[in-house]
Motif scaffolding. Structure first.
Motif, mmCIF file in Angstrom:
data_model
loop_
_atom_site.group_PDB
_atom_site.id
_atom_site.type_symbol
_atom_site.label_atom_id
_atom_site.label_comp_id
_atom_site.label_asym_id
_atom_site.label_seq_id
_atom_site.Cartn_x
_atom_site.Cartn_y
_atom_site.Cartn_z
ATOM 1 N N MET A 87 -16.859 0.774 0.900
ATOM 2 C CA MET A 87 -16.863 2.208 0.666
ATOM 3 C C MET A 87 -15.515 2.631 0.111
ATOM 4 O O MET A 87 -14.477 2.098 0.501
ATOM 5 C CB MET A 87 -17.159 2.966 1.971
ATOM 6 N N ASP A 88 -15.549 3.604 -0.817
ATOM 7 C CA ASP A 88 -14.316 4.139 -1.384
ATOM 8 C C ASP A 88 -13.612 5.015 -0.359
ATOM 9 O O ASP A 88 -14.251 5.751 0.400
ATOM 10 C CB ASP A 88 -14.613 4.962 -2.644
ATOM 11 N N ALA A 89 -12.278 4.948 -0.346
ATOM 12 C CA ALA A 89 -11.505 5.732 0.615
ATOM 13 C C ALA A 89 -10.127 6.002 0.034
ATOM 14 O O ALA A 89 -9.746 5.449 -1.003
ATOM 15 C CB ALA A 89 -11.383 5.004 1.961
ATOM 16 N N THR A 90 -9.386 6.887 0.713
ATOM 17 C CA THR A 90 -8.024 7.227 0.322
ATOM 18 C C THR A 90 -7.099 6.990 1.514
ATOM 19 O O THR A 90 -7.429 7.352 2.645
ATOM 20 C CB THR A 90 -7.932 8.700 -0.120
ATOM 21 N N ILE A 91 -5.952 6.381 1.268
ATOM 22 C CA ILE A 91 -5.011 6.075 2.345
ATOM 23 C C ILE A 91 -4.293 7.346 2.778
ATOM 24 O O ILE A 91 -3.727 8.072 1.962
ATOM 25 C CB ILE A 91 -3.990 5.020 1.896
ATOM 26 N N LEU A 92 -4.352 7.627 4.109
ATOM 27 C CA LEU A 92 -3.681 8.795 4.672
ATOM 28 C C LEU A 92 -2.384 8.421 5.388
ATOM 29 O O LEU A 92 -1.416 9.168 5.369
ATOM 30 C CB LEU A 92 -4.617 9.518 5.659
ATOM 31 N N GLU A 93 -2.378 7.247 6.025
ATOM 32 C CA GLU A 93 -1.211 6.869 6.834
ATOM 33 C C GLU A 93 -1.191 5.350 7.008
ATOM 34 O O GLU A 93 -2.247 4.716 7.119
ATOM 35 C CB GLU A 93 -1.276 7.563 8.200
ATOM 36 N N ILE A 94 0.003 4.771 7.024
ATOM 37 C CA ILE A 94 0.180 3.331 7.214
ATOM 38 C C ILE A 94 1.084 3.136 8.420
ATOM 39 O O ILE A 94 2.202 3.639 8.457
ATOM 40 C CB ILE A 94 0.802 2.676 5.974
ATOM 41 N N SER A 95 0.575 2.433 9.436
ATOM 42 C CA SER A 95 1.348 2.208 10.647
ATOM 43 C C SER A 95 1.139 0.775 11.121
ATOM 44 O O SER A 95 0.344 0.019 10.558
ATOM 45 C CB SER A 95 0.920 3.194 11.741
ATOM 46 N N LYS A 96 1.836 0.427 12.210
ATOM 47 C CA LYS A 96 1.707 -0.934 12.731
ATOM 48 C C LYS A 96 0.338 -1.165 13.363
ATOM 49 O O LYS A 96 -0.099 -2.306 13.514
ATOM 50 C CB LYS A 96 2.814 -1.203 13.747
ATOM 51 N N ASP A 97 -0.346 -0.079 13.753
ATOM 52 C CA ASP A 97 -1.678 -0.229 14.351
ATOM 53 C C ASP A 97 -2.766 -0.430 13.305
ATOM 54 O O ASP A 97 -3.888 -0.781 13.632
ATOM 55 C CB ASP A 97 -2.011 1.013 15.197
ATOM 56 N N GLY A 98 -2.459 -0.184 12.053
ATOM 57 C CA GLY A 98 -3.441 -0.324 11.001
ATOM 58 C C GLY A 98 -3.212 0.727 9.928
ATOM 59 O O GLY A 98 -2.181 1.392 9.883
ATOM 60 N N VAL A 99 -4.192 0.865 9.063
ATOM 61 C CA VAL A 99 -4.106 1.826 7.955
ATOM 62 C C VAL A 99 -5.148 2.915 8.187
ATOM 63 O O VAL A 99 -6.330 2.616 8.349
ATOM 64 C CB VAL A 99 -4.359 1.120 6.609
ATOM 65 N N LEU B 82 0.828 -1.199 0.000
ATOM 66 C CA LEU B 82 0.000 0.000 0.000
ATOM 67 C C LEU B 82 0.864 1.252 0.000
ATOM 68 O O LEU B 82 2.016 1.232 0.424
ATOM 69 C CB LEU B 82 -0.923 -0.006 1.227
ATOM 70 N N GLN B 83 0.288 2.357 -0.458
ATOM 71 C CA GLN B 83 0.978 3.640 -0.499
ATOM 72 C C GLN B 83 0.038 4.732 -0.030
ATOM 73 O O GLN B 83 -1.176 4.655 -0.230
ATOM 74 C CB GLN B 83 1.461 3.956 -1.919
#
Length: 227
Positions: A196-208, A181-182
């Motif tokens: 639902m459509d969404a946009t990735i804001l941040e990727i961390s060990k707790d989740g996306v 993921l990016q």
């Protein structure tokens, strides 16, 4: 403390904070502007409660302050509050202007995503008007002594004129590895039987952390995401 339940999502943390500090946080409706530096106050007041970590508190605050209802509350003349609801000064003009721009950008993203979805529907032919059925013209009655004409058999349509089968869109694939993921990538979030459509804001060990087309930001696990 070891037997206390653990809050797994930022939404659950926000609900806990709204119950713990009702004069500061709210679970619904317009939100009041928070005191600058309130994160440190939270760490000191809820240390050890509900097994909350600093990372969870920081993620929940980020989600809370980026929501549309919070940005609506950042307006001229509004007063910041601490955890107990005490006034901590009025908002600066630059903070009001920053919140206004954030809200406009969020609305613009939602509108662009809606237009993109409508364009896809038009390309797929989902918005074409239904064809009107033509009624056959009534036949004239045969004259006396005249033999009725036999209906001519219809010639089969050439294979070239037959409608080509509609290609179906590939089914969405579940995310199995977050390393693929990016940030800024379009993604789908499963919610029950729908997505639902969404946009990735941040990727961390707790989740996306993603932002839905409604503007709501949330942290979800990889198994709830689809390409």
């Amino acid at each position: 403390m070891e037997n206390q339940p653990k809050l797994n999502s930022s939404k659950e943390v926000i609900a806990f904070l709204a119950e713990r500090f009702p004069h500061c946080f709210s679970a619904e409706g317009e939100a009041r502007p928070l005191k600058i530096g309130i994160f440190q106050d939270l760490v000191e007041r809820v240390q050890g409660e509900m097994n909350l970590s600093k990372t969870q508190l920081r993620s929940a605050l980020r989600l809370y302050t980026s929501s549309w209802r919070y940005l609506y509350g950042i307006k001229a003349g509004a007063t910041r509050v601490d955890l107990d609801g005490n006034a901590c000064g009025e908002l600066d003009e630059q903070h009001v202007e920053h919140a206004r721009k954030q809200l406009e950008e969020a609305k613009a993203r939602v509108q662009a995503q809606r237009e993109q979805q409508q364009a896809k529907k038009r390309e797929a032919g989902e918005e074409t008007a239904p064809r009107r059925s033509r009624k056959p013209a009534p036949r004239k009655p045969a004259a006396e002594g005249e033999q009725p004409r036999k209906a001519r058999p219809k010639a089969p349509r050439p294979a070239q004129e037959r409608a080509a089968p509609v290609e179906r869109e590939p089914r969405p694939q579940p995310v199995t590895d977050t390393s693929a993921l990016q940030v800024g990538q379009s993604i789908r979030v499963k919610a029950g039987k729908s997505a639902m459509d969404a946009t990735i804001l941040e990727i961390s060990k707790d989740g996306v952390r993603v932002q839905l087309v409604s503007g709501l930001a949330m942290i979800v696990r990889a198994e709830h995401l689809q390409f």
